[in-house]
Design an enzyme around this catalytic site. Sequence first.
Site, PDB file in Angstrom:
ATOM      1  N   CYS A   3     102.977  59.946  19.352  1.00 45.12           N
ATOM      2  CA  CYS A   3     102.737  58.457  20.193  1.00 45.12           C
ATOM      3  C   CYS A   3     103.028  57.288  19.099  1.00 45.12           C
ATOM      4  O   CYS A   3     103.058  57.471  18.175  1.00 45.12           O
ATOM      5  CB  CYS A   3     101.208  58.491  20.284  1.00 45.12           C
ATOM      6  SG  CYS A   3     100.617  56.826  20.913  1.00 45.12           S
ATOM      7  N   CYS A  32      77.548  55.079  31.842  1.00 49.15           N
ATOM      8  CA  CYS A  32      76.616  56.043  32.559  1.00 49.15           C
ATOM      9  C   CYS A  32      75.576  56.789  31.986  1.00 49.15           C
ATOM     10  O   CYS A  32      74.967  57.813  32.470  1.00 49.15           O
ATOM     11  CB  CYS A  32      77.756  56.936  33.559  1.00 49.15           C
ATOM     12  SG  CYS A  32      78.711  57.956  32.462  1.00 49.15           S
ATOM     13  N   CYS A  41      86.614  55.014  21.439  1.00 43.01           N
ATOM     14  CA  CYS A  41      87.731  54.270  21.224  1.00 43.01           C
ATOM     15  C   CYS A  41      88.017  53.994  19.782  1.00 43.01           C
ATOM     16  O   CYS A  41      87.220  53.469  19.095  1.00 43.01           O
ATOM     17  CB  CYS A  41      87.412  52.976  22.155  1.00 43.01           C
ATOM     18  SG  CYS A  41      88.944  51.623  21.785  1.00 43.01           S
ATOM     19  N   CYS A  44      87.969  49.916  18.819  1.00 44.21           N
ATOM     20  CA  CYS A  44      86.556  49.345  18.656  1.00 44.21           C
ATOM     21  C   CYS A  44      85.161  50.147  18.613  1.00 44.21           C
ATOM     22  O   CYS A  44      84.152  49.582  18.430  1.00 44.21           O
ATOM     23  CB  CYS A  44      86.080  48.462  19.946  1.00 44.21           C
ATOM     24  SG  CYS A  44      86.229  49.211  21.384  1.00 44.21           S
ATOM     25  N   HIS A  56      85.123  56.505  32.418  1.00 41.23           N
ATOM     26  CA  HIS A  56      84.796  55.161  31.797  1.00 41.23           C
ATOM     27  C   HIS A  56      85.775  54.894  30.622  1.00 41.23           C
ATOM     28  O   HIS A  56      85.876  53.704  30.415  1.00 41.23           O
ATOM     29  CB  HIS A  56      83.204  55.078  31.519  1.00 41.23           C
ATOM     30  CG  HIS A  56      82.472  54.979  32.682  1.00 41.23           C
ATOM     31  ND1 HIS A  56      81.549  55.910  33.077  1.00 41.23           N
ATOM     32  CD2 HIS A  56      82.780  54.077  34.059  1.00 41.23           C
ATOM     33  CE1 HIS A  56      81.171  55.566  34.211  1.00 41.23           C
ATOM     34  NE2 HIS A  56      81.635  54.553  34.842  1.00 41.23           N
ATOM     35  N   HIS A  60      87.633  51.528  30.201  1.00 40.78           N
ATOM     36  CA  HIS A  60      87.754  50.645  29.121  1.00 40.78           C
ATOM     37  C   HIS A  60      89.125  50.373  28.827  1.00 40.78           C
ATOM     38  O   HIS A  60      89.416  49.011  28.461  1.00 40.78           O
ATOM     39  CB  HIS A  60      86.974  51.450  27.811  1.00 40.78           C
ATOM     40  CG  HIS A  60      86.796  50.705  26.639  1.00 40.78           C
ATOM     41  ND1 HIS A  60      86.247  49.611  26.504  1.00 40.78           N
ATOM     42  CD2 HIS A  60      87.907  51.235  25.460  1.00 40.78           C
ATOM     43  CE1 HIS A  60      86.477  49.267  25.232  1.00 40.78           C
ATOM     44  NE2 HIS A  60      87.473  49.897  24.614  1.00 40.78           N
ATOM     45  N   HIS A  82      93.272  49.019  22.304  1.00 42.47           N
ATOM     46  CA  HIS A  82      92.227  50.047  23.186  1.00 42.47           C
ATOM     47  C   HIS A  82      92.793  51.308  23.863  1.00 42.47           C
ATOM     48  O   HIS A  82      92.295  51.441  24.715  1.00 42.47           O
ATOM     49  CB  HIS A  82      91.072  49.167  23.824  1.00 42.47           C
ATOM     50  CG  HIS A  82      90.464  47.921  23.016  1.00 42.47           C
ATOM     51  ND1 HIS A  82      89.261  48.229  22.745  1.00 42.47           N
ATOM     52  CD2 HIS A  82      90.865  46.735  23.145  1.00 42.47           C
ATOM     53  CE1 HIS A  82      88.980  46.895  22.205  1.00 42.47           C
ATOM     54  NE2 HIS A  82      89.890  46.176  22.340  1.00 42.47           N
ATOM     55  N   CYS A  98     100.406  56.458  26.702  1.00 50.18           N
ATOM     56  CA  CYS A  98     101.449  57.874  26.872  1.00 50.18           C
ATOM     57  C   CYS A  98     101.030  58.736  27.920  1.00 50.18           C
ATOM     58  O   CYS A  98     101.710  59.621  28.222  1.00 50.18           O
ATOM     59  CB  CYS A  98     101.595  58.380  25.441  1.00 50.18           C
ATOM     60  SG  CYS A  98     102.210  57.525  24.309  1.00 50.18           S
ATOM     61  N   CYS A 179      91.271  78.086  24.999  1.00 49.20           N
ATOM     62  CA  CYS A 179      90.538  79.384  24.920  1.00 49.20           C
ATOM     63  C   CYS A 179      91.529  80.571  24.921  1.00 49.20           C
ATOM     64  O   CYS A 179      90.996  81.556  24.165  1.00 49.20           O
ATOM     65  CB  CYS A 179      89.698  79.410  26.193  1.00 49.20           C
ATOM     66  SG  CYS A 179      90.479  79.565  27.813  1.00 49.20           S
ATOM     67  N   HIS A 482      89.696  81.332  32.361  1.00 47.73           N
ATOM     68  CA  HIS A 482      88.929  81.052  30.967  1.00 47.73           C
ATOM     69  C   HIS A 482      89.034  82.163  30.036  1.00 47.73           C
ATOM     70  O   HIS A 482      88.853  83.493  30.435  1.00 47.73           O
ATOM     71  CB  HIS A 482      87.276  80.621  31.139  1.00 47.73           C
ATOM     72  CG  HIS A 482      87.003  80.386  29.767  1.00 47.73           C
ATOM     73  ND1 HIS A 482      87.417  79.627  28.759  1.00 47.73           N
ATOM     74  CD2 HIS A 482      85.561  80.922  29.349  1.00 47.73           C
ATOM     75  CE1 HIS A 482      86.579  79.526  27.936  1.00 47.73           C
ATOM     76  NE2 HIS A 482      85.611  80.389  27.875  1.00 47.73           N
TER      77      HIS A 482
END
Length: 531
Positions: A3, A32, A41, A44, A56, A60, A82, A98, A179, A482
């Site tokens: 990145c 939530c 993050c 922050c 969320h 953000h 962020h 990215c 896995c 799995h």
Amino acid sequence: MECPHLSSSVCIAPDSAKFPNGSPSSWCCSVCRSNKSPWVCLTCSSVHCGRYVNGHAKKHYEDAQTPLTNHKKSEKQDKAQHTVCMDCSSYSTYCYRCDDFVVNDTKLGLVQKVREHLQNLENSAFTADRHRKRKLLENSSLNSKLLKVNDLPGFSIVYSKGSTTAICATGLRNLGNTCFMNAILQSLSNIEQFCCYFKELPAVELRNGKTAGRRTYHTRSQGDNNVSLVEEFRKTLCALWQGSQTAFSPESLFYVVWKIMPNFRGYQQQDAHEFMRYLLDHLHLELQGGFNGVSRSAILQENSTLSPSNKCCINGASTVVTAIFGGILQNEVNCLICGTESRKFDPFLDLSLDIPSQFRNKRSKNQENGPVCSLRDCLRSFTDLEELDETELYMCHKCKKKQKSTKKFWIQKLPKVLCLHLKRFHWTAYLRNKVDTYVEFPLRGLDMKCYLLEPENSGPENCLYDLAAVVVHHGSGVGSGHYTAYATHEGRWFHFNDSTVTLTDEDTVVKAKAYILFYVERQAKAGSDKL
């Protein structure tokens, strides 16, 4: 992927006091309050739920990209994006710009420092919780009974009358559909002879392919001198069965896998058998470089059980991989027109067995429609005489053209560890389906003598195998589902499900729908139970 946005997004202090209290894997989203997938993050230190819950963390990031109405915003505000978050459970790093997980770091190594801090917080919280539960159990009136604590992720503890025995089995964190890798690593870690070889290798610090006066091995990782699959594999095996932490994160190993095995880049589900073959092949290739001037064969001879006479050569010189897993097949082809016979010897690290078509509808052990498919049925199907169809005509050197022929496999040399892969995935006209048939397999006394080319030259004990581990695929497709593994350690069976490890019993193991079976050659004389 690597990145380019880390320097503008990772601004948080590695040991920030702004982090919430408690274990990072249990932190709650600030919006939530969900703790199912906390992401922090790295700009922050705010915690939000990840992309697989309510998203969320992404919101953000999106809110931070909204242009500010104040044109005099500070340079710091302009720089901070962020953009980058860290998964508080797997410690993997994700960049929203990215739109992918990333493997690189800042010049100061801030991402790794944050990762280590979160791991320390997790370990401290886990240790405190473990002591609390142990104290509760010690004060309980049930001390005289056998109690198993399986609700602690990463290991199990058995309490028996008057004593405490810790079963220090460490789980492996799932880094995002990894896995398939975890199940193979846990299986290999319980093959004692193979695992001990790597754990006893000297540690190494690679500096442009050279070392500072330390005995080490040279690597050939596709020309990349900065990574060593052998070293990261060694570190991972050493981290298992120590019981000194919660689930271990094989992130460094996975990074090397990405570097040298392009097929496994990304976070999509992969085939565990395919990964195992790539892993063993690359370990074998890398080990062929020897040890800092000391020949590899001399090192193998330090352990008499791995002497050159016991090794099978695959792709060049022999290594511990071929010494443990290497066997030899005889491929016998007969022309049906002139009777000419052709023989070829093929080395193998595992055998891929078809599940006979007559058993394809038998989904469970207790199902009544027809006989149960056994491992012997699969082995017999593999070694029985077979007439090749029109698409596989044999080029007969006597007839000078392609002719109908028959083919038969014999096992010319059995390996110390017999790896059997059941071919549960097959292609149809449009997609790849899974054969969900239950296959009965023995825990002890798998007798391979009847499949040998020259059985009279093998002693009775050399043909008997006991199960060490089994990999299971749960689900309907190769690209989904799995993987978990069952393995035996010091006489006890464990179920390895990523970061969770639990004690189990033999009755549970034999009911599993095996995908890969690892059988270890029996050394000492034991019972005569056979397949």
